[in-house]
Scaffold this motif. Structure first.
Motif, mmCIF file in Angstrom:
data_model
loop_
_atom_site.group_PDB
_atom_site.id
_atom_site.type_symbol
_atom_site.label_atom_id
_atom_site.label_comp_id
_atom_site.label_asym_id
_atom_site.label_seq_id
_atom_site.Cartn_x
_atom_site.Cartn_y
_atom_site.Cartn_z
ATOM 1 N N LYS A 139 -12.961 15.499 0.442
ATOM 2 C CA LYS A 139 -13.917 16.469 0.992
ATOM 3 C C LYS A 139 -13.659 16.667 2.482
ATOM 4 C CE LYS A 139 -17.501 16.157 -2.523
ATOM 5 N NZ LYS A 139 -17.056 17.354 -3.243
ATOM 6 N N LYS A 140 -13.367 15.579 3.171
ATOM 7 C CA LYS A 140 -13.145 15.661 4.612
ATOM 8 C C LYS A 140 -11.794 16.324 4.931
ATOM 9 C CE LYS A 140 -13.040 12.818 8.777
ATOM 10 N NZ LYS A 140 -13.034 11.444 9.314
ATOM 11 N N TRP B 191 -9.623 18.169 2.794
ATOM 12 C CA TRP B 191 -9.309 19.475 2.191
ATOM 13 C C TRP B 191 -10.540 20.310 1.857
ATOM 14 C CZ3 TRP B 191 -6.835 15.327 -0.943
ATOM 15 C CH2 TRP B 191 -5.556 15.015 -0.486
ATOM 16 N N ASN B 192 -11.703 19.675 1.851
ATOM 17 C CA ASN B 192 -12.929 20.339 1.406
ATOM 18 C C ASN B 192 -12.720 21.001 0.041
ATOM 19 O OD1 ASN B 192 -15.599 21.103 1.554
ATOM 20 N ND2 ASN B 192 -15.151 23.046 2.541
ATOM 21 N N CYS B 193 -12.092 20.247 -0.871
ATOM 22 C CA CYS B 193 -11.758 20.804 -2.188
ATOM 23 C C CYS B 193 -12.659 20.188 -3.255
ATOM 24 C CB CYS B 193 -10.295 20.508 -2.524
ATOM 25 S SG CYS B 193 -9.947 18.751 -2.784
#
Length: 200
Positions: free
Chosen positions: A117-118, A120-122
């Protein structure tokens, strides 16, 4: 986004993701072909989610490019953690990467989600093995749903046939090379389930 820039998917896992019993071809290649996407497969047989050595999932997560965000990071809920009796740990109250005990399986899972999340924010999707007769693995699958409540991850649950047609025991047996690893037929089935999940 230009036409030639295809979405990319990252796959992190061990032997089932690698395709150990099928010449290094797993559902990953099937999914990529079906959806026409790019992929990076980071799969090493025998490895654990928890940081038991330098080839753990936590360590190999860093092998993916940080400057290219995948659409989805797929992570195998490793049977190796259960087979090797790695400490399970428990779901933490924190969402801070520094707070997770990566020497435990659940701590490693939370770390991987927080990192993705940090970095790639995927979307992060975990997938389970097909039915595998191990009490610790069964418990780990249940814990994954607690983790889902906290983090909002996706789960492709082959263990419980969630949101897919269940297989008879005979059919499942015909799809498996051994107790843990799918054969070519099994990978085709898994690939179809994944492609359907992604097309939703």
């Amino acid at each position: 986004v230009t036409a030639e820039e295809k979405p990319v998917y990252y796959f992190l896992g061990s032997s089932v993701t690698y395709g150990a019993t099928n010449n290094g071809v797993s559902f990953v290649e099937k999914v990529a072909a079906a959806l026409g996407v790019e992929y990076e497969k980071e799969a090493v047989s025998g490895t654990t989610l928890a940081q038991t050595n330098s080839s753990s999932y936590v360590d190999r997560l860093k092998n993916f490019p940080t400057d290219q965000a995948p659409e989805v990071l797929f992570v195998q809920l490793s049977t190796n953690d259960a087979t090797n009796n790695v400490p399970m740990g428990s779901v933490s109250d924190s969402t801070d990467m520094e707070d997770f005990d990566v020497s435990t399986t659940i701590g490693a899972i939370e770390y991987i989600i927080a990192y993705a999340k940090k970095t790639w924010n995927c979307e992060v999707v975990f997938y389970t093995n097909p039915k595998y007769n191990n009490a610790q693995y069964k418990s780990l699958v249940e814990d994954l749903y607690q983790i889902q409540k906290k983090w909002g991850i996706g789960i492709v649950d082959f263990y419980n046939y969630k949101d897919m047609d269940p297989l008879s025991d005979e059919t499942l047996a015909s799809y498996m090379a051994d107790a843990i690893h799918p054969n070519a037929l099994g990978y085709r089935w898994m690939g179809e389930v994944f492609a359907e999940y992604l097309s939703k």
